[in-house]
Design an enzyme around this catalytic site. Sequence first.
Site, PDB file in Angstrom:
ATOM      1  N   HIS A  15      11.023  -4.413  31.419  1.00  0.00           N
ATOM      2  CA  HIS A  15      11.540  -5.082  30.221  1.00  0.00           C
ATOM      3  C   HIS A  15      10.693  -4.709  29.002  1.00  0.00           C
ATOM      4  O   HIS A  15      11.213  -4.289  27.958  1.00  0.00           O
ATOM      5  CB  HIS A  15      11.518  -6.602  30.439  1.00  0.00           C
ATOM      6  CG  HIS A  15      11.840  -7.409  29.220  1.00  0.00           C
ATOM      7  ND1 HIS A  15      13.037  -8.056  29.041  1.00  0.00           N
ATOM      8  CD2 HIS A  15      11.108  -7.688  28.100  1.00  0.00           C
ATOM      9  CE1 HIS A  15      13.040  -8.688  27.890  1.00  0.00           C
ATOM     10  NE2 HIS A  15      11.867  -8.487  27.298  1.00  0.00           N
ATOM     11  N   GLU A  16       9.370  -4.867  29.140  1.00  0.00           N
ATOM     12  CA  GLU A  16       8.480  -4.565  28.020  1.00  0.00           C
ATOM     13  C   GLU A  16       8.493  -3.080  27.684  1.00  0.00           C
ATOM     14  O   GLU A  16       8.316  -2.701  26.519  1.00  0.00           O
ATOM     15  CB  GLU A  16       7.049  -5.033  28.342  1.00  0.00           C
ATOM     16  CG  GLU A  16       6.913  -6.517  28.589  1.00  0.00           C
ATOM     17  CD  GLU A  16       7.406  -7.374  27.422  1.00  0.00           C
ATOM     18  OE1 GLU A  16       7.392  -6.885  26.274  1.00  0.00           O
ATOM     19  OE2 GLU A  16       7.825  -8.523  27.656  1.00  0.00           O
ATOM     20  N   HIS A  19      11.118  -2.373  25.034  1.00  0.00           N
ATOM     21  CA  HIS A  19      10.630  -2.618  23.675  1.00  0.00           C
ATOM     22  C   HIS A  19       9.675  -1.501  23.245  1.00  0.00           C
ATOM     23  O   HIS A  19       9.777  -0.959  22.137  1.00  0.00           O
ATOM     24  CB  HIS A  19       9.880  -3.953  23.617  1.00  0.00           C
ATOM     25  CG  HIS A  19      10.723  -5.165  23.861  1.00  0.00           C
ATOM     26  ND1 HIS A  19      11.915  -5.389  23.212  1.00  0.00           N
ATOM     27  CD2 HIS A  19      10.521  -6.240  24.675  1.00  0.00           C
ATOM     28  CE1 HIS A  19      12.422  -6.552  23.621  1.00  0.00           C
ATOM     29  NE2 HIS A  19      11.596  -7.074  24.510  1.00  0.00           N
TER      30      HIS A  19
END
Length: 445
Positions: A15-16, A19
């Site tokens: 997920h990170e 980003h």
Amino acid sequence: MVLFALGLMFSIAFHEAGHFWWARKFGMRVPQFMVGFGPTVFSRRRGETEYGIKAIPLGGYIRIVGMIPPAEENESKRATRMRTFIAEVRGQALDDVLPSDGDRVFYKKPWWQRVIVMFAGPFHNLVLAVVFFTVFLVGFGVPEITTTIARVPDCVLPAGAASAGAKDPCSVPITPQGERCEAGGADCALPVPSPAAQAGLRPGDTILAIDGDPVSQEPTEGWDEVQDAIRVSAGVPLELTVRRDGEERQLTVTPIENLAYLSDDGEKTGVVGFVGISPADRQVRQSITEVPAQLGSMVVQSVQRLAEIPERVPQLFRATFLGEERDPMGPIGVVGVSRISGDVFAFDKFSVGQKIGYFISLLAGMNLVLFLFNLLPIYPLDGGHVAGALYEKARSSVARLRGRPDPGPFDIARLMPVAYAVAGVFLALSVLLFVADIINPVRFG
């Protein structure tokens, strides 16, 4: 439980990474990439970014400089407690900005780049959910009910009978409603023998026909036909054709009236014909073309579950502190899902393939929830940042149409009080789930 924790950490890191990759691609400076919260367990700096793992694997973050813009020129200077608080938060965020950063700060990037950066994290969870669901559905399959008998009890118990948990429930006197009672009392007797056992049905028998009418052997459909025929035939003998050890046999069974569950959630009961047999299931692999429909169904169910959380919190509180039975359809925390994962691997009636498949389905469901939850348009969630960028673009477009100057970046610092309130609610719910999952957990099987 260890495997699930590793799966959770991988999902957070991925997920990170969504980003991080897009922030770097658009030239933003990212000084930190962390998985977990709390004290740092391990970290290493490469280039301008510190990568690390923290002690509590319940989340993660990347730190992009300039997430909060400077104060607007026309902002009121009158000191209030709220303005002072916002100014302190803004100051802490701007302390990360170096003179050399220039246009590399988040708030100076075009609105569409900020939308992509903040959407990329949840989108990575969606990618994992699709991959895991596809592997589960196509590689392992879903459990579907067959017409093969899995269990034939010695006696018949009403739905919700108080003696169901006894070592030998057939030896415990009960009322017709399933309440324990003293032998010899009015409406008190031992449970009646199972019609299925009396008829000679055995686990492993496959029901082929009822009264000469063939029963479908398609998963779920066939058992529905068996169940429907039995429920409307209380007191009426039924001739069953079964296959046992490769041979067909004719057995006659007479259903009796019994209080039975009529819905999967156990909330609806009714008096119907009953013989006392349970179906076996088998893993049925799905075609790749069925994955989109299955995934769509899971998305709808997940949205419904998220929407139901507020109304289910009171029951969760009562189950945690007042001894009420835990709602299996209610919210479950990370600890609870980990325990279910452990229960699945300890369940001796599952094959290794079924255990792995169930574990993959848990990871798929978790990533789908992370995708949907993080896109809620509430600051400080990713969806809140996306909503802020979209609002900024809409405000800029309206100003241009009116011939007015661009109002500039949306000052998300003004939402910090909301962010702290939301974070407080999430923290309280997380603590409640943590305690509930330890004191009164939802268990598999």
